[in-house]
Design a protein around this motif. Sequence first.
Motif, PDB file in Angstrom:
ATOM      1  N   THR A   1      24.974  41.894  32.170  1.00 23.35           N
ATOM      2  CA  THR A   1      23.985  42.478  31.267  1.00 23.35           C
ATOM      3  C   THR A   1      22.583  41.973  31.547  1.00 23.35           C
ATOM      4  N   ALA A   2      21.617  42.746  31.075  1.00 26.84           N
ATOM      5  CA  ALA A   2      20.215  42.333  31.046  1.00 26.84           C
ATOM      6  C   ALA A   2      19.606  42.966  29.811  1.00 26.84           C
ATOM      7  N   VAL A   3      18.580  42.323  29.261  1.00 29.76           N
ATOM      8  CA  VAL A   3      17.929  42.817  28.044  1.00 29.76           C
ATOM      9  C   VAL A   3      16.483  43.184  28.340  1.00 29.76           C
ATOM     10  N   ALA A   4      16.065  44.349  27.861  1.00 30.72           N
ATOM     11  CA  ALA A   4      14.668  44.770  27.915  1.00 30.72           C
ATOM     12  C   ALA A   4      14.174  44.880  26.477  1.00 30.72           C
ATOM     13  N   GLY A   5      13.067  44.198  26.168  1.00 35.48           N
ATOM     14  CA  GLY A   5      12.590  44.151  24.796  1.00 35.48           C
ATOM     15  C   GLY A   5      11.549  45.178  24.426  1.00 35.48           C
ATOM     16  N   ASP A   6      11.161  46.040  25.374  1.00 41.15           N
ATOM     17  CA  ASP A   6      10.195  47.090  25.068  1.00 41.15           C
ATOM     18  C   ASP A   6      10.496  48.326  25.906  1.00 41.15           C
ATOM     19  N   GLY A   7       9.915  49.437  25.530  1.00 39.88           N
ATOM     20  CA  GLY A   7      10.248  50.701  26.160  1.00 39.88           C
ATOM     21  C   GLY A   7       9.858  50.806  27.620  1.00 39.88           C
ATOM     22  N   ARG A   8       8.704  50.315  27.966  1.00 37.92           N
ATOM     23  CA  ARG A   8       8.249  50.444  29.362  1.00 37.92           C
ATOM     24  C   ARG A   8       9.117  49.609  30.299  1.00 37.92           C
ATOM     25  N   THR A   9       9.493  48.417  29.861  1.00 36.40           N
ATOM     26  CA  THR A   9      10.388  47.592  30.675  1.00 36.40           C
ATOM     27  C   THR A   9      11.745  48.262  30.812  1.00 36.40           C
ATOM     28  N   ALA A  10      12.232  48.843  29.707  1.00 36.45           N
ATOM     29  CA  ALA A  10      13.522  49.538  29.741  1.00 36.45           C
ATOM     30  C   ALA A  10      13.489  50.698  30.724  1.00 36.45           C
ATOM     31  N   ARG A  11      12.421  51.474  30.689  1.00 33.90           N
ATOM     32  CA  ARG A  11      12.296  52.621  31.595  1.00 33.90           C
ATOM     33  C   ARG A  11      12.296  52.165  33.052  1.00 33.90           C
ATOM     34  N   ALA A  12      11.473  51.170  33.352  1.00 33.08           N
ATOM     35  CA  ALA A  12      11.380  50.694  34.734  1.00 33.08           C
ATOM     36  C   ALA A  12      12.713  50.133  35.220  1.00 33.08           C
ATOM     37  N   SER A  13      13.394  49.390  34.364  1.00 32.61           N
ATOM     38  CA  SER A  13      14.678  48.795  34.752  1.00 32.61           C
ATOM     39  C   SER A  13      15.739  49.869  34.965  1.00 32.61           C
ATOM     40  N   ALA A  14      15.746  50.882  34.085  1.00 28.61           N
ATOM     41  CA  ALA A  14      16.733  51.954  34.209  1.00 28.61           C
ATOM     42  C   ALA A  14      16.505  52.760  35.488  1.00 28.61           C
ATOM     43  N   LEU A  15      15.238  52.931  35.873  1.00 24.35           N
ATOM     44  CA  LEU A  15      14.916  53.687  37.081  1.00 24.35           C
ATOM     45  C   LEU A  15      15.180  52.901  38.363  1.00 24.35           C
ATOM     46  N   SER A  16      15.391  51.588  38.221  1.00 30.26           N
ATOM     47  CA  SER A  16      15.587  50.746  39.406  1.00 30.26           C
ATOM     48  C   SER A  16      16.899  51.025  40.130  1.00 30.26           C
ATOM     49  N   GLY A  17      17.846  51.630  39.441  1.00 25.33           N
ATOM     50  CA  GLY A  17      19.146  51.892  40.040  1.00 25.33           C
ATOM     51  C   GLY A  17      20.084  50.703  40.014  1.00 25.33           C
ATOM     52  N   GLU A  18      19.672  49.638  39.340  1.00 23.21           N
ATOM     53  CA  GLU A  18      20.480  48.419  39.311  1.00 23.21           C
ATOM     54  C   GLU A  18      21.534  48.422  38.207  1.00 23.21           C
ATOM     55  N   PHE A  19      21.472  49.423  37.308  1.00 21.40           N
ATOM     56  CA  PHE A  19      22.361  49.414  36.151  1.00 21.40           C
ATOM     57  C   PHE A  19      23.236  50.663  36.112  1.00 21.40           C
ATOM     58  N   ASP A  20      24.415  50.497  35.516  1.00 18.80           N
ATOM     59  CA  ASP A  20      25.381  51.585  35.427  1.00 18.80           C
ATOM     60  C   ASP A  20      25.309  52.330  34.101  1.00 18.80           C
ATOM     61  N   LEU A  21      24.693  51.695  33.086  1.00 23.55           N
ATOM     62  CA  LEU A  21      24.602  52.321  31.761  1.00 23.55           C
ATOM     63  C   LEU A  21      23.475  51.667  30.979  1.00 23.55           C
ATOM     64  N   LEU A  22      22.845  52.443  30.112  1.00 23.15           N
ATOM     65  CA  LEU A  22      21.760  51.958  29.265  1.00 23.15           C
ATOM     66  C   LEU A  22      22.141  52.100  27.799  1.00 23.15           C
TER      67      LEU A  22
END
Length: 220
Positions: A28-49
Amino acid sequence: MSRVLIAEDEPRIASFIEKGLKAHGFTTAVAGDGRTARASALSGEFDLLVLDIGLPGMDGFEVLRSLRAERCTIPVVVLTARDSVQDTVAGLEGGADDYMPKPFRFEELLARIRLRLAGGRGTEVTVLSCGDLSLDLRTRRARAGDRTVDLSAREFALAETFLRHPGQVLAREQLLSHVWGYDFDPGSNVVDVYVRYLRKKLGADRIETVRGMGYRLLEA
């Protein structure tokens, strides 16, 4: 090992989800704001948000729309404290794969995450029914006879619990744990209040009080 991104700005809830997922073998990883969440989700490093709607900077609806506009197909399970059918439908129509109101029970969140990771979207049961009462879990619409009934997110969650156990006596503690999750107070009368709400909207004879035990959904 599946990798789950948790976009949640409330530390208590983020920690609750993260600890539970790690205990079941997820990374797991935690993103505390929307912009960080968007960038992390677009990175391709995660299987689910797991995406909270009330994020600072860029709310969850904006994050979701942006991801889908970028053709990012990561499965998204939306969490929200907003008790509104309109918000539910907006999230699903905006590209969410599932939707859960806060507070929630971790076991249910885990089951939904596993389902999305398994690609089970097309095979799950999407309509629950008992007699002429039905709930569509995708559109979050309820029908009682020939009527469409507008339920709040919490009312819908309670009705869903009854419809998953038709004819079974459910104790108040079971309902509190399932519908109100980690925030439930064993001494609360909130179940009784919401059962009254459902009886008003769905019909007084659909939910039976079993004295000293709890409630049971009957086939009308």
